[in-house]
Scaffold this active site. Structure first.
Site, short mmCIF file in Angstrom:
data_model
loop_
_atom_site.label_atom_id
_atom_site.label_comp_id
_atom_site.label_asym_id
_atom_site.label_seq_id
_atom_site.Cartn_x
_atom_site.Cartn_y
_atom_site.Cartn_z
N SER A 144 4.03 9.57 10.79
CA SER A 144 3.40 9.43 9.56
C SER A 144 3.20 11.12 9.42
O SER A 144 3.20 11.94 10.66
CB SER A 144 2.50 8.44 8.97
OG SER A 144 1.34 9.29 7.54
N TYR A 157 -6.43 7.11 11.09
CA TYR A 157 -5.10 7.20 10.50
C TYR A 157 -4.32 8.43 11.80
O TYR A 157 -3.48 8.38 12.30
CB TYR A 157 -4.45 7.39 9.50
CG TYR A 157 -3.18 6.79 9.12
CD1 TYR A 157 -2.70 5.26 10.09
CD2 TYR A 157 -2.34 7.94 8.37
CE1 TYR A 157 -1.26 5.14 9.69
CE2 TYR A 157 -1.71 7.54 8.20
CZ TYR A 157 -0.82 6.28 8.09
OH TYR A 157 0.88 5.79 8.28
#
Length: 255
Positions: A144, A157
């Protein structure tokens, strides 16, 4: 990119980016093992398999929790039983739990690391002996932009995706002599069902959508198919000289 005679296993493959990856591999000739953390009666998993078969492809649904060591090993074994081999593993399963350091609970942090990092570790660990035996293979891990830049309210995250990038490079270094390549695709904000739901349930959906789009230099969100194409390239013979690499598909968000 032709994947005829190739077998690919995709985790988290019943919605969003994972679903797009599964369908694109199927259209490119691959036999597809669809995984999700649901039972074998899960409608979404069976629906993806049916769509692939409608396209003239071959697919099976293998449910299982990638964060559980025994389940992860079983997913790999059942995939091998179905098609005899696994040429490509796409570690796509993941969770996004919002929160900064103070608001994120230990349970939320552990869950994020269990699925995003341990899931990638377990699935790769159990597929590697098979890839070594068959003379090679490819692992594509889903990173990501959160691995590359700080994001507000995404502490766990960001940590998990940073770990995925580092783990991927370590695996690539360890197994390059076994003809096993490992690459990472790092998407930016993509118009997935999760994003759609977040916009739809916001107090002001139009404002929420404008906020998402406003931080994109290209003035739009990514499409799941665009991320899927990057994954297929990373797994393809056309990318044979690429391992330990990061492919960023983010509309310029990190430039």
């Amino acid at each position: 990119m032709n994947f005829e005679e190739k077998v690919v296993l995709i985790t988290g493959a019943t919605r969003g980016i994972g679903k797009a990856i599964a369908l694109l591999f199927a259209k490119s000739g691959a036999k597809v093992i669809v995984n999700a953390r649901k039972s074998d009666k899960d409608e979404a998993g069976c629906s993806i398999v049916d769509k692939i078969r409608d396209l003239g492809g071959e697919a099976v649904f293998v449910p299982g929790d990638v964060s559980d060591v025994k389940s992860a090993e079983s997913i790999i074994e059942k995939g091998i039983e179905a098609f005899g081999k696994i040429d490509i593993l796409v570690n796509n399963a993941g969770v996004v739990i919002p929160g900064n350091l103070e608001s994120t609970s230990e349970e939320e942090f552990d869950l994020t690391m269990d699925i995003n990092v341990k899931g990638t570790f377990f699935m790769s660990k159990f597929v590697l002996p098979h890839m070594k035996k068959q003379g090679g293979g490819v692992i594509v891990n889903m990173g990501s932009v959160a691995a590359l830049k700080g994001h507000v309210d995404r502490a766990a995250y960001c940590a998990s995706k940073g770990a995925v990038v580092a783990l991927s490079r370590a695996i690539a270094a360890d197994y390059v002599k076994d003809n096993i390549r490992v690459n990472v695709v790092c998407p930016g904000t993509t118009y997935t069902p999760a994003i759609k739901e977040k916009i739809a349930t916001a107090e002001d959906p139009a404002a929420m959508e404008a906020t998402f789009i406003g931080r994109q230099p290209m003035g739009r969100l990514g499409r799941v198919e665009e991320i899927a194409h990057a994954v297929l390239f990373a797994a393809s013979d056309e990318a044979a000289y690429m391992t330990g690499s990061i492919i960023v598909v983010d509309g310029g968000m990190t430039m």
